[in-house]
Design an enzyme around this catalytic site. Structure first.
Site, mmCIF file in Angstrom:
data_model
loop_
_atom_site.group_PDB
_atom_site.id
_atom_site.type_symbol
_atom_site.label_atom_id
_atom_site.label_comp_id
_atom_site.label_asym_id
_atom_site.label_seq_id
_atom_site.Cartn_x
_atom_site.Cartn_y
_atom_site.Cartn_z
ATOM 1 N N ASP A 128 27.013 104.210 -58.246
ATOM 2 C CA ASP A 128 26.436 104.692 -57.900
ATOM 3 C C ASP A 128 24.715 106.192 -58.036
ATOM 4 O O ASP A 128 26.018 107.237 -57.972
ATOM 5 C CB ASP A 128 26.443 104.423 -56.552
ATOM 6 C CG ASP A 128 25.336 104.763 -55.359
ATOM 7 O OD1 ASP A 128 24.349 104.987 -55.274
ATOM 8 O OD2 ASP A 128 25.173 104.363 -54.167
ATOM 9 N N ILE A 129 24.306 105.997 -58.376
ATOM 10 C CA ILE A 129 23.263 107.185 -58.916
ATOM 11 C C ILE A 129 23.537 107.960 -57.389
ATOM 12 O O ILE A 129 22.848 109.615 -57.639
ATOM 13 C CB ILE A 129 21.910 106.889 -59.395
ATOM 14 C CG1 ILE A 129 21.097 107.936 -60.398
ATOM 15 C CG2 ILE A 129 20.965 106.177 -58.158
ATOM 16 C CD1 ILE A 129 19.979 107.699 -60.882
ATOM 17 N N VAL A 158 17.265 100.516 -56.120
ATOM 18 C CA VAL A 158 17.485 102.347 -57.134
ATOM 19 C C VAL A 158 16.862 102.747 -55.625
ATOM 20 O O VAL A 158 17.137 103.670 -54.879
ATOM 21 C CB VAL A 158 17.537 102.743 -57.832
ATOM 22 C CG1 VAL A 158 16.937 103.897 -58.246
ATOM 23 C CG2 VAL A 158 18.907 101.687 -59.122
ATOM 24 N N ASP A 159 14.992 101.882 -55.407
ATOM 25 C CA ASP A 159 14.666 102.980 -54.332
ATOM 26 C C ASP A 159 15.063 103.115 -53.283
ATOM 27 O O ASP A 159 14.592 103.715 -52.711
ATOM 28 C CB ASP A 159 13.258 102.523 -54.514
ATOM 29 C CG ASP A 159 11.857 103.283 -54.742
ATOM 30 O OD1 ASP A 159 12.109 104.682 -53.856
ATOM 31 O OD2 ASP A 159 10.832 102.407 -53.949
ATOM 32 N N SER A 216 13.333 99.646 -64.364
ATOM 33 C CA SER A 216 12.811 97.935 -64.698
ATOM 34 C C SER A 216 13.767 96.549 -64.777
ATOM 35 O O SER A 216 13.569 95.855 -65.742
ATOM 36 C CB SER A 216 11.786 98.034 -65.963
ATOM 37 O OG SER A 216 10.549 99.016 -64.922
ATOM 38 N N GLY A 228 16.757 95.500 -62.726
ATOM 39 C CA GLY A 228 16.860 94.838 -61.960
ATOM 40 C C GLY A 228 15.616 93.651 -61.187
ATOM 41 O O GLY A 228 15.029 92.690 -61.842
#
Length: 169
Positions: A10-11, A33-34, A122, A124
């Site tokens: 997980d970033i 992610v955003d 890009s 996802g």
């Protein structure tokens, strides 16, 4: 030369000078992610994004560009937001995807960041095929002329990790 490493995870749990957000053009949060970066980073990121929109990004951040904000509660100094292209079978948008990585590294270098954590931009909901996304990401980072010392691709699942690993070796 920039060191490149891969991590599956997980970033939002990474420790780096800058964490790259696969943002949407509004910069106001979203899914994937955003959304995770905005949730874990807290309201300071959204406040910075709103300031950017009010100042000079009234129409949003263009695809392929990058801009930095605070990292809020993340274990980083900055979040670098970049807007990846939506995959198309009728139009070659690979230059825009490569630009996301180049521009993020440019912004990171301007800030003085030595370590940068990237997601697979890009790949996802924007539908970019993982193998091709990995090819573009790794190739662009390896070719970049940057003062960033370490790039870490933080890949959410085993499939993404394996696609990037195949391009890295």
């Amino acid at each position: 030369m920039t060191a490149v490493e891969l991590v599956q995870g997980d970033i939002t749990h990474e420790s780096a000078d800058a964490i790259v957000n696969a943002a949407n053009s509004s910069l106001l949060g979203g899914g994937g992610v955003d959304g995770a970066i905005h949730r874990r980073g807290g309201p300071a990121i959204l406040e910075d994004c709103r300031r950017l929109r009010a100042a000079h990004l009234g129409k949003g951040l263009p695809t392929g560009q990058a801009v930095a904000t605070t990292a809020g509660d993340l274990d980083a100094r900055w979040v670098i937001h970049t807007v990846g292209p939506v995959f198309s079978t009728t139009e070659d948008r690979s230059g825009l995807l490569a630009s996301c990585y180049r521009e993020s590294l440019r912004v990171a270098a301007e800030l003085g960041a030595r370590t940068v954590a990237f997601p697979a931009i890009s790949t996802g909901v924007y539908g970019w095929p993982m193998d091709d996304g990995a090819r573009i990401a790794v190739g662009t980072v390896r070719a970049a002329d940057t003062t960033v010392e370490e790039v870490r691709f933080v890949l959410f699942d085993e499939r993404a990790y394996e696609a990037f690993a195949a391009r890295l070796h």
